[in-house]
Design a protein around this motif. Structure first.
Motif, PDB file in Angstrom:
ATOM      1  N   ASN A 101       0.812  -1.221   0.000  1.00  0.00           N
ATOM      2  CA  ASN A 101       0.000   0.000   0.000  1.00  0.00           C
ATOM      3  C   ASN A 101       0.844   1.270   0.000  1.00  0.00           C
ATOM      4  O   ASN A 101       0.312   2.375   0.049  1.00  0.00           O
ATOM      5  CB  ASN A 101      -0.948   0.010   1.201  1.00  0.00           C
ATOM      6  N   GLU A 102       2.169   1.132  -0.028  1.00  0.00           N
ATOM      7  CA  GLU A 102       3.035   2.301  -0.037  1.00  0.00           C
ATOM      8  C   GLU A 102       3.211   2.836  -1.450  1.00  0.00           C
ATOM      9  O   GLU A 102       3.389   2.070  -2.398  1.00  0.00           O
ATOM     10  CB  GLU A 102       4.409   1.969   0.556  1.00  0.00           C
ATOM     11  N   GLU A 103       3.194   4.136  -1.551  1.00  0.00           N
ATOM     12  CA  GLU A 103       3.427   4.764  -2.851  1.00  0.00           C
ATOM     13  C   GLU A 103       4.909   4.741  -3.189  1.00  0.00           C
ATOM     14  O   GLU A 103       5.762   4.502  -2.331  1.00  0.00           O
ATOM     15  CB  GLU A 103       2.920   6.213  -2.819  1.00  0.00           C
ATOM     16  N   ASP A 104       5.215   4.977  -4.441  1.00  0.00           N
ATOM     17  CA  ASP A 104       6.614   5.068  -4.860  1.00  0.00           C
ATOM     18  C   ASP A 104       7.248   6.321  -4.250  1.00  0.00           C
ATOM     19  O   ASP A 104       6.564   7.287  -3.921  1.00  0.00           O
ATOM     20  CB  ASP A 104       6.715   5.130  -6.381  1.00  0.00           C
TER      21      ASP A 104
END
Length: 444
Positions: A324-327
């Motif tokens: 669920n972490e963005e780049d």
């Protein structure tokens, strides 16, 4: 003021201070740029060289140890950043602890609330794990029943100390059930066993950072270690030793040595830099105890920080960013002074973080300088602690990091305090490196 005359304190200092170490100091000044209090004030007496000069002047009879002398000894953070910088290898950490031990035999300077907290916590709570559990249960009730909300609205804590009020705001959720209650005393290795590790669970760690202790166990077992958690272990004694309560620190050390020897472990692991630093120096702490010197040496040479043990002895672990972490997640690392300066453990945490795929590691300017926590320093010396923290937060902001990671609970809380004061709306979090890595562990 002192309970006894200056001469009595001078006599005690003359007995307890290691004169060879006092004379080893060459007054070269290499320690000055490394010292946080000197950097903040520019005052010679606020440096390791200056404090050693004051100690030697007292022992040599050049000056009397008055209240200002005591203040200077207590104003030191004890971060020991001066030691790696010293070409003469002066054991400054030992000297400052010896000086404080002598002062505690004579002083009556502590503010009333400080004296009360010291007496209760140092003697009645920290040494007893069952009482620490009661403290954890009490804190949990306080946090979950609405009492915390009431206290914050009324500002009761701030009546005693603004710093205590600020620290109360950032306390993590407490637990009355520690790592043993939740995981047991022996947790098998995953896959082929590499060795047996004794986990030093700590006192506050097991009450305020129980999840970190559990995640430490999980990382170790994934890396191939069987983990044993001796039930009879107690507080490491670091706060006692740094605050002039040497005899009690020694008593705690004796019990811990016995507990881990009985467990027959290959390694002893700590996830708190402040704890690890005294554990690895139990041989020095008990150097004048001939009955335990051999056992203390056995203990000290087995002590590792969890990051170092994972890197040097464990099976390689893989980490990846969470789904669920963005780049573009950026992390930076605030070093624990004692892990860096005493345990020499700067490299391993960074190496582990660089194993996390799709995460950008950004080195913080002056990451190795003290954050101002220093045990209970941020409560007893709040002005200097906050001044140091303000400078640290300037460096944090330049990294534009989403996570500030650290390897010590005191540093973790201090960074949370800094974020609360300076970066509440910047989307930055302070997290223990163990928790960060556990959440991104790629299991085999």
């Amino acid at each position: 003021m002192a309970k006894t005359t200056g001469a009595s304190l001078k006599e005690t200092l003359s007995i307890k201070l290691d004169y060879d170490q006092l004379t080893n100091c060459m007054r070269c000044g290499f320690c000055l740029p490394a010292c946080p209090t000197f950097q903040e004030t520019g005052v010679e007496a606020e440096s390791p060289r200056g404090r050693i000069s004051l100690m030697k002047a007292v022992v040599d009879g050049v000056m009397e140890p008055n209240a200002r002398f005591e203040d200077q000894m207590n104003h030191c953070l004890g971060c020991r950043a001066c030691e790696p910088a010293c070409p003469a290898d002066v054991k400054y950490g030992q000297l400052i602890e010896q000086a404080r031990d002598a002062i505690e035999d004579h002083t009556d300077q502590h503010r009333l609330w400080v004296k009360a907290v010291r007496k209760v916590m140092f003697k009645k709570v920290f040494p007893h794990q069952n009482r620490m559990k009661l403290l954890g249960k009490g804190l949990r009730m306080y946090q979950k029943t609405g009492l915390q909300t009431l206290v914050r609205k009324t500002g009761i804590v701030g009546v005693f100390s603004k710093q205590m009020s600020a620290m109360e705001r950032i306390l993590p959720d407490a637990s009355g059930k520690g790592v043993i209650e939740q995981m047991g005393t022996r947790i098998p290795a995953k896959g082929e066993k590499i060795g047996t590790v004794g986990l030093f669970r700590g006192c506050l760690m097991d009450v305020l950072f129980t999840e970190t202790n559990k995640n430490t166990v999980k990382l170790l077992t994934e890396a191939g270690f069987e983990v044993v958690i001796p039930e009879t272990q107690n507080c490491c004694g670091a706060l006692h030793a740094h605050s002039g309560e040497t005899a009690q620190a020694q008593a705690l050390a004796r019990n811990n040595i016995h507990a881990f020897q009985q467990a027959n472990v290959d390694y002893i692991v700590s996830n708190a830099g402040g704890c690890g630093a005294i554990l690895v120096e139990y041989d020095h702490l008990l150097h004048d105890d001939p009955k335990l010197s051999e056992q203390a040496e056995w203990f000290a040479k087995r002590v590792y920080d969890v990051s170092t043990l994972l890197m040097e002895k464990g099976r390689p672990l893989q980490f990846a960013k969470q789904k669920n972490e963005e780049d573009g997640v950026r992390v930076t690392y605030q070093e624990s002074c004692h892990l860096r300066n005493v345990m020499k453990g700067s490299g391993a945490p960074r190496q582990l973080l660089k194993r996390v795929s799709d995460i950008e590691f950004v080195e913080m300017r002056d990451a190795g300088s003290c954050c101002g926590s220093a045990g209970i320093y941020n409560l007893t010396q709040p002005d200097m602690a906050n001044q140091i923290l303000d400078r640290k937060m300037e460096n944090v902001k330049t990294t534009k990091a989403h996570y500030v990671l650290t390897s010590n609970p005191g540093c973790l809380l201090q960074m949370k305090l800094g974020i609360d004061k300076h970066a509440k709306n910047d989307g930055v979090q302070s997290v223990h490196i163990v928790d960060f890595l556990h959440d991104r562990l790629v299991k085999n």
